[in-house]
Design a protein around this motif. Structure first.
Motif, PDB file in Angstrom:
ATOM      1  N   MET A   1      46.366  55.516  51.113  1.00  0.00           N
ATOM      2  CA  MET A   1      46.260  55.377  49.663  1.00  0.00           C
ATOM      3  C   MET A   1      47.600  55.713  49.017  1.00  0.00           C
ATOM      4  SD  MET A   1      42.792  57.013  48.173  1.00  0.00           S
ATOM      5  CE  MET A   1      41.634  55.824  47.630  1.00  0.00           C
ATOM      6  N   ASN A   2      47.873  55.019  47.921  1.00  0.00           N
ATOM      7  CA  ASN A   2      49.082  55.366  47.181  1.00  0.00           C
ATOM      8  C   ASN A   2      48.704  56.198  45.952  1.00  0.00           C
ATOM      9  OD1 ASN A   2      48.411  53.632  44.975  1.00  0.00           O
ATOM     10  ND2 ASN A   2      49.294  51.900  46.049  1.00  0.00           N
ATOM     11  N   THR A   3      49.710  56.679  45.254  1.00  0.00           N
ATOM     12  CA  THR A   3      49.488  57.577  44.123  1.00  0.00           C
ATOM     13  C   THR A   3      48.591  56.972  43.057  1.00  0.00           C
ATOM     14  OG1 THR A   3      51.659  58.553  44.510  1.00  0.00           O
ATOM     15  CG2 THR A   3      50.653  58.988  42.385  1.00  0.00           C
ATOM     16  N   SER A   4      48.844  55.720  42.691  1.00  0.00           N
ATOM     17  CA  SER A   4      48.038  55.120  41.621  1.00  0.00           C
ATOM     18  C   SER A   4      46.576  54.992  42.034  1.00  0.00           C
ATOM     19  CB  SER A   4      48.610  53.770  41.185  1.00  0.00           C
ATOM     20  OG  SER A   4      48.612  52.847  42.241  1.00  0.00           O
ATOM     21  N   GLU A   5      46.312  54.704  43.297  1.00  0.00           N
ATOM     22  CA  GLU A   5      44.926  54.615  43.772  1.00  0.00           C
ATOM     23  C   GLU A   5      44.242  55.978  43.729  1.00  0.00           C
ATOM     24  OE1 GLU A   5      45.297  50.947  46.966  1.00  0.00           O
ATOM     25  OE2 GLU A   5      45.869  52.959  47.602  1.00  0.00           O
ATOM     26  N   VAL A   6      44.988  57.030  44.050  1.00  0.00           N
ATOM     27  CA  VAL A   6      44.414  58.383  44.018  1.00  0.00           C
ATOM     28  C   VAL A   6      44.108  58.785  42.575  1.00  0.00           C
ATOM     29  CG1 VAL A   6      44.815  60.814  44.583  1.00  0.00           C
ATOM     30  CG2 VAL A   6      45.511  59.043  46.192  1.00  0.00           C
ATOM     31  N   VAL A   7      44.985  58.421  41.638  1.00  0.00           N
ATOM     32  CA  VAL A   7      44.742  58.718  40.215  1.00  0.00           C
ATOM     33  C   VAL A   7      43.477  58.007  39.749  1.00  0.00           C
ATOM     34  CG1 VAL A   7      45.602  58.329  37.851  1.00  0.00           C
ATOM     35  CG2 VAL A   7      47.140  59.227  39.612  1.00  0.00           C
ATOM     36  N   GLN A  33      40.704  51.902  24.758  1.00  0.00           N
ATOM     37  CA  GLN A  33      40.012  51.418  25.943  1.00  0.00           C
ATOM     38  C   GLN A  33      40.962  50.643  26.847  1.00  0.00           C
ATOM     39  OE1 GLN A  33      36.454  49.194  25.168  1.00  0.00           O
ATOM     40  NE2 GLN A  33      36.162  48.667  27.314  1.00  0.00           N
ATOM     41  N   SER A  34      41.875  49.882  26.241  1.00  0.00           N
ATOM     42  CA  SER A  34      42.797  49.082  27.055  1.00  0.00           C
ATOM     43  C   SER A  34      43.718  49.967  27.892  1.00  0.00           C
ATOM     44  CB  SER A  34      43.612  48.128  26.180  1.00  0.00           C
ATOM     45  OG  SER A  34      44.439  48.834  25.289  1.00  0.00           O
ATOM     46  N   THR A  35      44.159  51.080  27.346  1.00  0.00           N
ATOM     47  CA  THR A  35      45.042  51.983  28.096  1.00  0.00           C
ATOM     48  C   THR A  35      44.325  52.539  29.316  1.00  0.00           C
ATOM     49  OG1 THR A  35      46.286  52.612  26.124  1.00  0.00           O
ATOM     50  CG2 THR A  35      46.375  54.132  27.987  1.00  0.00           C
ATOM     51  N   VAL A  36      43.120  53.044  29.106  1.00  0.00           N
ATOM     52  CA  VAL A  36      42.369  53.649  30.211  1.00  0.00           C
ATOM     53  C   VAL A  36      41.912  52.572  31.193  1.00  0.00           C
ATOM     54  CG1 VAL A  36      40.402  55.101  30.828  1.00  0.00           C
ATOM     55  CG2 VAL A  36      41.706  55.603  28.766  1.00  0.00           C
ATOM     56  N   SER A  37      41.506  51.432  30.689  1.00  0.00           N
ATOM     57  CA  SER A  37      41.097  50.332  31.571  1.00  0.00           C
ATOM     58  C   SER A  37      42.253  49.864  32.443  1.00  0.00           C
ATOM     59  CB  SER A  37      40.560  49.161  30.757  1.00  0.00           C
ATOM     60  OG  SER A  37      39.346  49.500  30.157  1.00  0.00           O
ATOM     61  N   ASP A  38      43.446  49.782  31.866  1.00  0.00           N
ATOM     62  CA  ASP A  38      44.619  49.370  32.647  1.00  0.00           C
ATOM     63  C   ASP A  38      44.901  50.359  33.777  1.00  0.00           C
ATOM     64  OD1 ASP A  38      44.919  47.120  31.095  1.00  0.00           O
ATOM     65  OD2 ASP A  38      46.701  47.838  30.026  1.00  0.00           O
ATOM     66  N   ILE A  39      44.701  51.635  33.519  1.00  0.00           N
ATOM     67  CA  ILE A  39      44.880  52.643  34.579  1.00  0.00           C
ATOM     68  C   ILE A  39      43.776  52.484  35.618  1.00  0.00           C
ATOM     69  CG2 ILE A  39      44.873  55.106  35.113  1.00  0.00           C
ATOM     70  CD1 ILE A  39      45.969  55.524  32.203  1.00  0.00           C
ATOM     71  N   ALA A  40      42.538  52.429  35.156  1.00  0.00           N
ATOM     72  CA  ALA A  40      41.385  52.369  36.061  1.00  0.00           C
ATOM     73  C   ALA A  40      41.360  51.097  36.901  1.00  0.00           C
ATOM     74  CB  ALA A  40      40.090  52.497  35.260  1.00  0.00           C
ATOM     75  N   ASN A  41      41.924  50.019  36.366  1.00  0.00           N
ATOM     76  CA  ASN A  41      41.947  48.751  37.098  1.00  0.00           C
ATOM     77  C   ASN A  41      43.231  48.538  37.886  1.00  0.00           C
ATOM     78  OD1 ASN A  41      39.360  47.840  36.275  1.00  0.00           O
ATOM     79  ND2 ASN A  41      40.201  47.311  34.282  1.00  0.00           N
ATOM     80  N   GLY A  42      44.085  49.558  37.892  1.00  0.00           N
ATOM     81  CA  GLY A  42      45.307  49.473  38.683  1.00  0.00           C
ATOM     82  C   GLY A  42      46.406  48.629  38.070  1.00  0.00           C
ATOM     83  N   ILE A  43      46.251  48.234  36.808  1.00  0.00           N
ATOM     84  CA  ILE A  43      47.285  47.450  36.139  1.00  0.00           C
ATOM     85  C   ILE A  43      48.473  48.355  35.806  1.00  0.00           C
ATOM     86  CG2 ILE A  43      47.836  46.115  34.056  1.00  0.00           C
ATOM     87  CD1 ILE A  43      44.813  45.210  34.179  1.00  0.00           C
ATOM     88  N   THR A  44      48.171  49.534  35.265  1.00  0.00           N
ATOM     89  CA  THR A  44      49.200  50.546  35.037  1.00  0.00           C
ATOM     90  C   THR A  44      49.332  51.340  36.323  1.00  0.00           C
ATOM     91  OG1 THR A  44      48.675  50.697  32.691  1.00  0.00           O
ATOM     92  CG2 THR A  44      49.864  52.551  33.641  1.00  0.00           C
ATOM     93  N   LYS A  45      50.435  51.178  37.002  1.00  0.00           N
ATOM     94  CA  LYS A  45      50.635  51.794  38.316  1.00  0.00           C
ATOM     95  C   LYS A  45      51.092  53.240  38.235  1.00  0.00           C
ATOM     96  CE  LYS A  45      49.894  47.994  40.692  1.00  0.00           C
ATOM     97  NZ  LYS A  45      48.613  47.790  41.285  1.00  0.00           N
ATOM     98  N   ASN A  46      51.714  53.609  37.126  1.00  0.00           N
ATOM     99  CA  ASN A  46      52.280  54.946  37.030  1.00  0.00           C
ATOM    100  C   ASN A  46      52.052  55.519  35.632  1.00  0.00           C
ATOM    101  OD1 ASN A  46      53.697  57.254  37.646  1.00  0.00           O
ATOM    102  ND2 ASN A  46      55.702  56.317  37.413  1.00  0.00           N
ATOM    103  N   PRO A  47      50.817  55.964  35.347  1.00  0.00           N
ATOM    104  CA  PRO A  47      50.568  56.529  34.022  1.00  0.00           C
ATOM    105  C   PRO A  47      51.383  57.809  33.842  1.00  0.00           C
ATOM    106  CG  PRO A  47      48.692  56.906  35.458  1.00  0.00           C
ATOM    107  CD  PRO A  47      49.642  56.030  36.202  1.00  0.00           C
ATOM    108  N   GLY A  48      51.882  57.997  32.653  1.00  0.00           N
ATOM    109  CA  GLY A  48      52.701  59.172  32.371  1.00  0.00           C
ATOM    110  C   GLY A  48      51.884  60.446  32.296  1.00  0.00           C
TER     111      GLY A  48
END
Length: 80
Positions: A1-7, A33-48
């Motif tokens: 697993m990579n970091t974004s998947e673990v998050v 919702q778009s910010t959290v969805s992008d993280i949860a769906n792996g679109i945002t790979k590195n949330p701050g």
């Protein structure tokens, strides 16, 4: 697993523990919702850190509690 998947896994696990949806997490964290969805769906790979801190505030946990898991401890350094 990579970091974004673990998050992503951690966010879903914390929501499940609390019996809330990701949409509810958006509301209680004051995030779109778009910010959290992008993280949860792996679109945002590195949330701050600030984004993760807002999620933690909504979940009523510390950053330390968010990252204090075996999965984070076992991550290897990602070289890009």
């Amino acid at each position: 697993m990579n970091t974004s998947e673990v998050v992503v896994d951690r966010i879903y696990a914390l929501c499940k523990e609390r019996g809330i949806s990701v949409n509810r997490l958006c509301t209680i964290s004051g995030m779109t919702q778009s910010t959290v969805s992008d993280i949860a769906n792996g679109i945002t790979k590195n949330p701050g850190v600030i984004t993760i801190k807002k999620l933690c505030d909504g979940l009523d946990i510390t950053l330390g509690e968010f990252f204090s898991t075996k999965e984070f401890d076992e991550l290897e350094q990602e070289i890009k």
